[in-house]
Design a protein around this motif. Sequence first.
Motif, PDB file in Angstrom:
ATOM      1  N   VAL A 117       2.926   9.561  -8.533  1.00 50.37           N
ATOM      2  CA  VAL A 117       2.695   8.019  -9.410  1.00 50.37           C
ATOM      3  C   VAL A 117       2.025   7.128  -8.594  1.00 50.37           C
ATOM      4  O   VAL A 117       0.895   6.235  -8.669  1.00 50.37           O
ATOM      5  N   MET A 118       2.380   7.156  -6.862  1.00 51.37           N
ATOM      6  CA  MET A 118       2.112   6.207  -6.130  1.00 51.37           C
ATOM      7  C   MET A 118       1.217   6.772  -5.374  1.00 51.37           C
ATOM      8  O   MET A 118       1.239   6.942  -4.030  1.00 51.37           O
ATOM      9  N   THR A 119      -0.329   7.004  -6.027  1.00 53.63           N
ATOM     10  CA  THR A 119      -1.686   7.168  -4.985  1.00 53.63           C
ATOM     11  C   THR A 119      -2.231   6.457  -4.907  1.00 53.63           C
ATOM     12  O   THR A 119      -1.958   4.797  -5.399  1.00 53.63           O
ATOM     13  N   GLU A 120      -3.313   6.807  -3.979  1.00 53.97           N
ATOM     14  CA  GLU A 120      -4.097   5.734  -3.507  1.00 53.97           C
ATOM     15  C   GLU A 120      -4.687   4.774  -4.500  1.00 53.97           C
ATOM     16  O   GLU A 120      -5.388   3.743  -4.817  1.00 53.97           O
ATOM     17  N   GLU A 121      -5.181   5.820  -5.942  1.00 48.91           N
ATOM     18  CA  GLU A 121      -6.216   5.652  -7.337  1.00 48.91           C
ATOM     19  C   GLU A 121      -5.196   4.419  -7.608  1.00 48.91           C
ATOM     20  O   GLU A 121      -5.665   3.438  -8.105  1.00 48.91           O
ATOM     21  N   ALA A 122      -3.113   4.311  -8.041  1.00 53.66           N
ATOM     22  CA  ALA A 122      -3.053   3.904  -8.314  1.00 53.66           C
ATOM     23  C   ALA A 122      -2.564   2.274  -7.935  1.00 53.66           C
ATOM     24  O   ALA A 122      -2.857   1.553  -8.347  1.00 53.66           O
ATOM     25  N   TYR A 123      -2.956   2.537  -6.766  1.00 57.95           N
ATOM     26  CA  TYR A 123      -3.022   1.213  -5.111  1.00 57.95           C
ATOM     27  C   TYR A 123      -3.681   0.698  -5.815  1.00 57.95           C
ATOM     28  O   TYR A 123      -4.603  -0.648  -5.195  1.00 57.95           O
ATOM     29  N   ALA A 124      -4.921   1.241  -5.613  1.00 57.84           N
ATOM     30  CA  ALA A 124      -6.514   0.460  -5.551  1.00 57.84           C
ATOM     31  C   ALA A 124      -6.196  -0.688  -6.783  1.00 57.84           C
ATOM     32  O   ALA A 124      -7.008  -1.784  -7.056  1.00 57.84           O
ATOM     33  N   HIS A 125      -6.044  -0.059  -8.103  1.00 52.61           N
ATOM     34  CA  HIS A 125      -6.746  -0.510  -9.468  1.00 52.61           C
ATOM     35  C   HIS A 125      -5.460  -1.687  -9.427  1.00 52.61           C
ATOM     36  O   HIS A 125      -5.530  -3.269  -9.829  1.00 52.61           O
ATOM     37  N   MET A 126      -3.772  -1.706  -8.830  1.00 54.96           N
ATOM     38  CA  MET A 126      -3.152  -2.560  -8.926  1.00 54.96           C
ATOM     39  C   MET A 126      -3.877  -4.009  -7.947  1.00 54.96           C
ATOM     40  O   MET A 126      -4.234  -5.046  -7.918  1.00 54.96           O
ATOM     41  N   PHE A 127      -4.288  -2.862  -6.548  1.00 58.06           N
ATOM     42  CA  PHE A 127      -5.244  -4.231  -6.187  1.00 58.06           C
ATOM     43  C   PHE A 127      -6.270  -5.832  -6.520  1.00 58.06           C
ATOM     44  O   PHE A 127      -6.122  -6.543  -6.333  1.00 58.06           O
ATOM     45  N   GLU A 128      -7.198  -4.484  -6.587  1.00 58.81           N
ATOM     46  CA  GLU A 128      -8.374  -5.047  -7.690  1.00 58.81           C
ATOM     47  C   GLU A 128      -7.247  -6.115  -8.739  1.00 58.81           C
ATOM     48  O   GLU A 128      -7.600  -7.496  -9.035  1.00 58.81           O
ATOM     49  N   GLY A 154       0.544  -1.001  -0.124  1.00 59.43           N
ATOM     50  CA  GLY A 154      -0.016   0.084  -0.374  1.00 59.43           C
ATOM     51  C   GLY A 154       0.850   0.868   0.191  1.00 59.43           C
ATOM     52  O   GLY A 154       2.259   1.357   0.228  1.00 59.43           O
ATOM     53  N   PRO A 155       0.500   2.573  -0.011  1.00 66.65           N
ATOM     54  CA  PRO A 155       0.924   3.679  -0.317  1.00 66.65           C
ATOM     55  C   PRO A 155       1.922   3.725   1.594  1.00 66.65           C
ATOM     56  O   PRO A 155       3.424   4.443   0.839  1.00 66.65           O
ATOM     57  N   GLY A 156       1.987   3.076   2.165  1.00 62.37           N
ATOM     58  CA  GLY A 156       2.435   3.583   3.666  1.00 62.37           C
ATOM     59  C   GLY A 156       3.692   2.423   3.186  1.00 62.37           C
ATOM     60  O   GLY A 156       3.878   2.522   4.625  1.00 62.37           O
ATOM     61  N   GLY A 157       2.958   1.139   2.454  1.00 65.22           N
ATOM     62  CA  GLY A 157       4.045   0.314   2.908  1.00 65.22           C
ATOM     63  C   GLY A 157       3.616  -1.469   3.775  1.00 65.22           C
ATOM     64  O   GLY A 157       2.417  -0.562   3.959  1.00 65.22           O
ATOM     65  N   TYR A 158       3.999  -1.517   4.299  1.00 73.58           N
ATOM     66  CA  TYR A 158       3.540  -3.303   4.716  1.00 73.58           C
ATOM     67  C   TYR A 158       3.232  -2.691   6.516  1.00 73.58           C
ATOM     68  O   TYR A 158       2.560  -2.610   7.294  1.00 73.58           O
ATOM     69  N   ALA A 159       4.542  -1.523   6.759  1.00 76.33           N
ATOM     70  CA  ALA A 159       5.052  -1.408   7.907  1.00 76.33           C
ATOM     71  C   ALA A 159       3.789  -0.404   8.553  1.00 76.33           C
ATOM     72  O   ALA A 159       2.887  -0.586   9.899  1.00 76.33           O
ATOM     73  N   LEU A 160       3.478   0.004   7.916  1.00 72.00           N
ATOM     74  CA  LEU A 160       2.554   1.396   8.078  1.00 72.00           C
ATOM     75  C   LEU A 160       0.774   0.725   8.507  1.00 72.00           C
ATOM     76  O   LEU A 160      -0.261   0.855   9.041  1.00 72.00           O
ATOM     77  N   ALA A 161       0.512   0.081   7.468  1.00 75.39           N
ATOM     78  CA  ALA A 161      -0.620  -0.739   6.955  1.00 75.39           C
ATOM     79  C   ALA A 161      -0.606  -2.174   8.609  1.00 75.39           C
ATOM     80  O   ALA A 161      -2.243  -1.542   8.713  1.00 75.39           O
TER      81      ALA A 161
END
Length: 453
Positions: A341-352, A266-273
């Motif tokens: 580039v490393m946005t929440e939206e980018a991650y949402a697409h990648m997760f899906e 995720g945008p903050g990495g594993y540690a933050l999540a």
Amino acid sequence: MAHATGIQNDSLQALLARERGRYIAARPRSQALAQRAQSHLLYGVPLHWMTDWGTPFPLFVEAAKGARFHDVDGHGYADFCLGDTGAMFGHAPEPVAAAVARQTQLGFTTMLPGEDAAVVGELLAQRFGLPCWQFAMTATDANRFVIRWARAVTGRSKVLVFNGCYHGTVDDVFVDLVEGQPSQRDSLLGQVYDLTQHTVVVEFNDLDSLQRALAAGDIACVLAEPAMTNIGMVLPQPGYWQAARELIRAAGALFVCDETHTISTGPGGYALAHGLEPDFFVLGKPVGGGVPCAVYGFTSELAQRMQASKSAAPPGHSGIGTTLTANALAMCAMRANLAEVMTEEAYAHMFELAERLANGLRQAIGQRGLPWCVSQVGARTEFQFCAQPPRNGSEAAAAMDHTLEHALHLYLLNRGILITPFHNMMLVCPATTAADVDRLIATLAAALDELLA
Ligand SMILES: Cc1ncc(COP(=O)(O)O)c(C=O)c1O
């Protein structure tokens, strides 16, 4: 007799031979370049790893953009390797490419900071929740520098790592457990020091071993990926990190969280999540959108201790840093990448899409009755040749079968799909499409059908 992977050796060898032939026949220009490069490049490549792909000769790339690239013979590929994470946000993301293009008119390196430095520091602090940052050219260097700081501030010599780890070519970490004993990795070239003197190695997901290893009070830092991603994938068991974090803190050691690959979480990495509260946080590879650079962050308390160590030392080289570190190209690339580039939206697409991929692979494997498993860390998916997800490095290593990997990777490559060499990692980026994912699943399923026929 059936092989442990569920694939018979005869079918595997036959498929491998056929795919090698097919690879050679379709790539005359790559083959010619491979021959030409033999004259002046060791092994015919600029980095000897580039011959480790299991292809008869290296694939020469002409251009890469977004989720795809094409080779010098004109074949197009959907890229799920993405430079083994360097291009995790796609090849040459537009904001990074534009920033780099602008910077080409403004200079590359002066060994002095510009405005980008202040902005990148702010962006990193906001994103990862650690107030202080320093830079490096590679994740390897960042880890090397962090180990040095950790030893300096704690006054302790030892580094603890997990069996089967990889943190770049940092010599200190090339110590494995062999029949329960720490052992310097035989493949390491030209290393004349006994690394086992200052490196302690334990299995991942084993709290008792960790506690015993920390008990002597001589560990400066525990250097770890929060989920192991370089020996196949090993996920932490529920509650493992919360307990391990407490043990590390109680022993007065520092926790270095290497998120170079797990930034896929995720945008903050594993540690933050997962609330791991690292003392040092390391990120290389994709942080500049593929432009070489790396960062490490740390707490305010550590910043003070680091400054105290530096002040207490005589003037001169600290052993930390390189001349091109934080150069203008790297800084502008990080600024654009972090901000745009490393946005929440980018991650949402990648997760899906990663979910779609993991589910599709599980189904393809399950329908064929193979004893394989699929694991995932956000945008990063891995299949392994064992029925249950491995719990530590030894189990993960035991599940590897490089011949089978080579055969499957080559089969995919010959049909326009690239996955990561050395194990079975597939990464999706913001430009990957559902059609790319479906094609990967269907092509892998076709390979399995041929192997099982
Ligand atoms: C977790 C981790 N840390 C560090 C590195 C080193 O990165 P680099 O080779 O860019 O120095 C790697 C490389 O694969 C890695 O996987």
